[in-house]
Scaffold this active site. Sequence first.
Site, PDB file in Angstrom:
ATOM      1  N   ASP A 145      48.270  17.106  16.029  1.00 43.41           N
ATOM      2  CA  ASP A 145      48.421  17.167  17.499  1.00 43.41           C
ATOM      3  C   ASP A 145      47.712  18.381  18.077  1.00 43.41           C
ATOM      4  O   ASP A 145      48.372  19.334  18.493  1.00 43.41           O
ATOM      5  CB  ASP A 145      49.935  17.206  17.790  1.00 43.41           C
ATOM      6  CG  ASP A 145      50.280  17.102  19.262  1.00 43.41           C
ATOM      7  OD1 ASP A 145      49.393  16.800  20.061  1.00 43.41           O
ATOM      8  OD2 ASP A 145      51.454  17.342  19.601  1.00 43.41           O
ATOM      9  N   GLU A 195      46.665  20.136  27.090  1.00 48.31           N
ATOM     10  CA  GLU A 195      47.277  18.800  27.106  1.00 48.31           C
ATOM     11  C   GLU A 195      48.792  18.909  27.088  1.00 48.31           C
ATOM     12  O   GLU A 195      49.504  18.164  27.754  1.00 48.31           O
ATOM     13  CB  GLU A 195      46.781  17.983  25.899  1.00 48.31           C
ATOM     14  CG  GLU A 195      47.206  16.512  25.905  1.00 48.31           C
ATOM     15  CD  GLU A 195      48.496  16.210  25.155  1.00 48.31           C
ATOM     16  OE1 GLU A 195      49.033  15.117  25.280  1.00 48.31           O
ATOM     17  OE2 GLU A 195      49.004  17.106  24.436  1.00 48.31           O
ATOM     18  N   GLU A 196      49.287  19.854  26.302  1.00 45.60           N
ATOM     19  CA  GLU A 196      50.735  19.966  26.099  1.00 45.60           C
ATOM     20  C   GLU A 196      51.442  20.537  27.334  1.00 45.60           C
ATOM     21  O   GLU A 196      50.901  21.384  28.043  1.00 45.60           O
ATOM     22  CB  GLU A 196      51.015  20.910  24.914  1.00 45.60           C
ATOM     23  CG  GLU A 196      50.386  20.479  23.600  1.00 45.60           C
ATOM     24  CD  GLU A 196      51.113  19.296  22.951  1.00 45.60           C
ATOM     25  OE1 GLU A 196      52.034  18.729  23.577  1.00 45.60           O
ATOM     26  OE2 GLU A 196      50.738  18.952  21.817  1.00 45.60           O
ATOM     27  N   ASP A 242      44.388  11.061  19.049  1.00 47.37           N
ATOM     28  CA  ASP A 242      45.574  11.919  19.145  1.00 47.37           C
ATOM     29  C   ASP A 242      46.594  11.513  18.085  1.00 47.37           C
ATOM     30  O   ASP A 242      46.729  10.327  17.772  1.00 47.37           O
ATOM     31  CB  ASP A 242      46.184  11.799  20.558  1.00 47.37           C
ATOM     32  CG  ASP A 242      47.051  13.004  20.931  1.00 47.37           C
ATOM     33  OD1 ASP A 242      47.219  13.913  20.090  1.00 47.37           O
ATOM     34  OD2 ASP A 242      47.569  13.018  22.059  1.00 47.37           O
ATOM     35  N   HIS A 331      55.853  17.453  17.287  1.00 46.89           N
ATOM     36  CA  HIS A 331      56.397  18.560  18.096  1.00 46.89           C
ATOM     37  C   HIS A 331      57.446  19.400  17.354  1.00 46.89           C
ATOM     38  O   HIS A 331      58.339  19.969  17.986  1.00 46.89           O
ATOM     39  CB  HIS A 331      56.949  18.039  19.439  1.00 46.89           C
ATOM     40  CG  HIS A 331      55.850  17.737  20.417  1.00 46.89           C
ATOM     41  ND1 HIS A 331      56.053  17.438  21.744  1.00 46.89           N
ATOM     42  CD2 HIS A 331      54.499  17.698  20.243  1.00 46.89           C
ATOM     43  CE1 HIS A 331      54.893  17.225  22.346  1.00 46.89           C
ATOM     44  NE2 HIS A 331      53.938  17.373  21.450  1.00 46.89           N
TER      45      HIS A 331
HETATM   46 ZN   LIG Z   1      51.730  17.177  21.558  1.00 46.40          ZN
END
Ligand SMILES: [Zn+2]
Length: 386
Positions: A145, A195-196, A242, A331
């Site tokens: 990620d 992105e996060e 992704d 995550h």
């Molecule tokens: Zn992520």
Amino acid sequence: MWQQLSKWLLTALSFLLLDVLAYAPLSDDTLVNRLPRPDTADFDILQTGNLLAPILIPRVPGTPGSKQVLQHFVDFFNQSLPDWTVSFQNSTFKTPTHGEQEVPFINLIATRDPPGSQPGNVGHLTLVAHYDSKYQPEGFIGATDSAAPCAMLMHAVRSIDAALTNKWNFMSAQGDLDPDFEELKGIQVLFLDGEEAFHSWSSTDSIYGARSLAEEWEHTMHPATSIYKNYLDSIDLFVLLDLLGSPEDLSIPSWQHTSHWSYVKMAEAEERLRKQGLFKSNPDRVWLPDKNKKETDVFNSYIMQDDHLPFMARGVHVLHLIPSRFPSVWHTMRDDGEHLDIAVVEDWALLTTAFAAEYMELEGYFEQQPSKRVKRNDDAISKTEL
Ligand SMILES: [Zn+2]
Ligand SMILES: *[C@@H]1O[C@H](CO)[C@@H](O)[C@H](O)[C@H]1NC(C)=O
Ligand SMILES: *[C@@H]1O[C@H](CO)[C@@H](O)[C@H](O)[C@H]1NC(C)=O
């Protein structure tokens, strides 16, 4: 009824045209003997690794780790792909975790266009991954990620670069690279920042870099006589990788109706690479199972929130390569180099290479590889011994 029929005809026609204009499968000989494979050092997660290892550090926007990874990309293009043009698109945003402070977001854009072409007349295959990592938990790596997807893209573009040169040299010599007549295709990599979410995912706390870039490119115009109106228009296909590289068996649905044809092409490439025994990971899996999905079936294009959203909302065609079930390490602190399956990462790198080569119509332009065919079993053994 009539409306439906004409709509169907139009769709069928556009698929035929796209097929003819923008894609040519590689021969078995090219797949087996010519397509470059990753070196053992490319996806080595130890510090000595080439492509992936330097990305496996915390790289929160605006931090030294982020700068360091950006420099790794810049060095890569400078040293391995000198014919590419590298630029940045920068923005700042306030975030829920940083109060009044403006956090900087830096997108990297690397492009290679046919020699002598006008930028406004080149359509791009645009390969995309985000390079930032999450703000929390502290020390989060984000290997799937999306450190691994970034490295896959690096491998793919490096692997087709010489063939691109060969093709464009050949076309120039034939007088076929006439910008006025030829439909020109270039290739582009976007490493997107931010992105996060910093706090929790929302439309304002996520995809910072992508939102800024899509908006800026919509308003960055090409000269009036160009084929493509603005920079956003120049994206023929936005391929977003992704959450790839996990050892788990995670398959990827065909998310987008408008780009389903490209999903089918990639699924066919996957099938052929597996059939030729060219993958190192479990050969019995299928990553792209929706090859036979019908045009009339349901496509859940807006379900998956990711960097493609601001582009898709502006009409860009997107091939979104993200599994419907996320890796179990998603995550968490366990999404690190040790929890990747390197064989899977290398196979994705190879599949991405094949797809890009076919999209850019490079059959006939790859030179013979010095190394022989990969022997899957020997390789698996040496991997476990390491
Ligand atoms: Zn992520
Ligand atoms: C690229 O590399 C050359 C020499 O290897 C160096 O002089 C130059 O500054 C580098 N450029 C960038 C943008 O890093
Ligand atoms: C954007 O950020 C990069 C990296 O810090 C920097 O090199 C570049 O000059 C900036 N570009 C602009 C237009 O500010």
